[in-house]
Design a protein around this motif. Structure first.
Motif, short mmCIF file in Angstrom:
data_model
loop_
_atom_site.label_atom_id
_atom_site.label_comp_id
_atom_site.label_asym_id
_atom_site.label_seq_id
_atom_site.Cartn_x
_atom_site.Cartn_y
_atom_site.Cartn_z
N THR A 163 34.67 41.92 38.51
CA THR A 163 35.62 40.75 38.04
C THR A 163 37.12 41.88 37.64
O THR A 163 37.22 43.42 38.25
N HIS A 164 38.72 41.65 38.49
CA HIS A 164 39.91 42.08 38.14
C HIS A 164 39.63 43.29 36.34
O HIS A 164 40.36 43.82 36.64
N PRO A 208 46.39 45.57 38.42
CA PRO A 208 45.02 43.61 38.77
C PRO A 208 45.32 42.97 37.73
O PRO A 208 45.46 41.87 37.90
N LEU A 260 43.11 35.96 33.68
CA LEU A 260 43.01 37.22 33.65
C LEU A 260 43.89 36.98 32.23
O LEU A 260 45.14 36.87 31.88
#
Length: 355
Positions: free
Chosen positions: A69-70, A354, A306
Motif C-alpha cells: 500500500t502507499h 505518496p 491515506l
C-alpha cells in the motif's frame, strides 16, 4: 498535501503545533532533539496532551500489515522506530512489548488457557512482526522530552491562522491567548483537522466531514493474561489487546456527531456491554470480570483513506499531519520524525510524496 519544499538553508524560528496527540507530540519531540531545532516550539491543545484517541487507543503495532500500500514504507519505518524509542525511553515506561496475534471465534481447540472458549483460529502475527505500546504513556513521554528541551504546551483553542500577502504563516490565533506569532504551523488535530479548512483559504484542504471516521468503544478489565492479541470474529469487530497490567479491548464501530470538546466523548453503555460480551464469548475468565474502565474515541479520516502528511499548498510555513485512521499509533513516530525533517529543510527518512 502539497509539494515538498526545497531544502532550506535555515529552518523556522517558531513552530506552533496544533494538536497534542501522538503525531503532534512526536513532531515536537523530533524537532526538539534535532541539531537544527527551532528557537521555539509550542504545542497548542484544547484539553491536554493525549486527551483523545492517543490516550484511549489500543496501541497495536504491526510490521507488515500495510505492505503493498502507499503506507508500507511509513509503517515499516515506524514499527522499527517504536523499538528504538523503547530502548531510548525504557520499554516498561511506555508499555512497549512484542506480541503474538491470532484471529479466532467461538469453538474448541484453542491453545491459550485464558481463551478456553475459542477455536484454534489462525496466526496473524508473531513477536517478530507484532508488538504494542501504551499510547498515552508514549505521547506523554514525547511531550515531556520536548518540554525538557524548551517546548511549551499551551492549553487553548486555535481559532485561526494569520497570513502574509503571499499566504505565508505569520501567527496562530488563540481563543483565550490572542495572537501567537510564529513562522511555521503544523495541523495535527486528528478528526478535528477539517476545521483548519477555514484557516488556509488557498490550501484546498478537506472539510470537517472528511477528517472524521467511526467512533470506537474501549473496555478495560483488571486482570493479567499473556501477550496474545486477539482479533475476534464477533459482529462488533472487537479486538483484544492484553497489556502488562490489564486486558484492553475495543470495538463496536459506530457513527455519531463529533463533539467540539474531546472531553464530551463518553462511551455508550450498550456499546460497552457488547464489547464486553465479545470478550466473554472467547474467555470464561474475562466473562466473569466486571468492567473496570471504558472509554470512547473517534478515528481520524481522510478523503482517500491515506494519511495527509506534508506542506499545505500555497501557504509557506504551513504543514499537516493527519488522517492516519486506525494506524495513528503505529505510524505516529515516523510521521513526526519525517515531518520534522521536512520542516527543518532535511531529507526525511520516509518519502512523503505518496501521501
Amino acid at each position: 498535501c502539497g509539494r515538498l519544499p526545497a531544502m532550506a538553508a535555515a529552518g523556522p524560528n517558531h513552530v506552533v503545533i496544533c494538536g497534542g496527540g501522538i503525531i503532534g507530540c512526536a513532531t515536537a519531540y523530533f524537532l526538539s532533539v534535532s541539531s537544527r531545532a527551532p528557537k521555539a516550539i509550542t504545542i497548542v491543545e484544547k484539553c491536554g496532551v493525549a486527551c483523545h484517541a492517543s490516550g484511549k487507543a489500543g496501541g497495536f503495532l504491526a510490521l507488515d500489515w500495510n505492505d503493498r500500500t502507499h503506507v508500507e514504507q511509513l509503517a515499516r519505518a515506524s514499527f522499527e522506530l517504536h523499538a528504538k524509542l523503547a530502548d531510548t525511553f525504557g520499554a516498561e515506561s511506555i508499555g512497549y512489548r512484542r506480541m503474538t496475534c491470532v484471529n479466532c471465534g467461538v469453538g474448541q481447540g484453542g491453545t491459550k488457557k485464558w481463551l478456553d472458549r475459542a477455536g484454534s483460529g489462525s496466526i496473524m502475527g508473531t513477536e517478530e512482526t507484532t508488538a504494542q505500546v501504551h499510547p498515552r504513556k508514549l505521547t506523554e513521554r514525547f511531550a515531556a522530552e520536548a518540554q525538557k528541551a524548551g517546548c511549551q504546551v499551551v492549553i487553548d483553542t486555535v481559532s485561526g491562522v494569520q497570513h502574509g500577502d503571499d499566504g505565508s504563516v505569520k501567527g496562530v490565533q488563540l481563543q483565550k491567548g490572542g495572537l501567537l506569532p510564529c513562522d511555521c504551523v503544523v495541523v495535527a488535530m486528528g478528526p478535528w483537522t477539517g476545521q483548519a479548512q477555514a484557516w488556509f483559504p488557498r490550501g484546498r484542504l478537506p472539510g470537517p466531514d472528511d477528517t472524521v471516521a467511526h467512533r470506537y468503544t474501549s473496555v478495560m478489565l483488571d486482570t493479567v493474561v499473556d501477550n496474545t492479541a486477539v482479533f475476534t470474529q464477533s459482529g462488533t469487530s472487537t479486538e483484544i489487546y492484553p497489556r502488562p497490567d490489564e486486558v484492553y479491548a475495543c470495538g463496536y464501530p459506530s457513527t455519531a456527531p463529533l463533539p467540539d470538546d474531546p472531553n464530551e466523548i463518553t462511551p455508550v453503555d450498550h456499546h460497552v456491554q457488547r464489547v464486553k460480551e465479545a470478550m466473554g464469548e472467547l474467555s470464561s475468565e474475562l466473562a466473569a470480570l466486571p468492567v473496570a474502565r471504558a472509554t470512547a474515541c473517534f478515528l481520524p479520516g481522510s478523503p482517500d483513506g491515506l494519511p495527509m502528511i506534508g506542506p499545505i499548498p500555497n501557504h509557506p510555513g504551513a504543514f499537516m499531519a493527519a488522517g492516519h485512521t486506525c494506524w495513528g499509533i503505529l505510524n505516529g513516530p515516523a510521521t513526526g520524525q519525517s515531518l520534522a525533517a521536512v520542516i527543518l529543510g532535511q531529507k526525511p527518512v520516509v518519502a512523503l510524496e505518496p501521501l
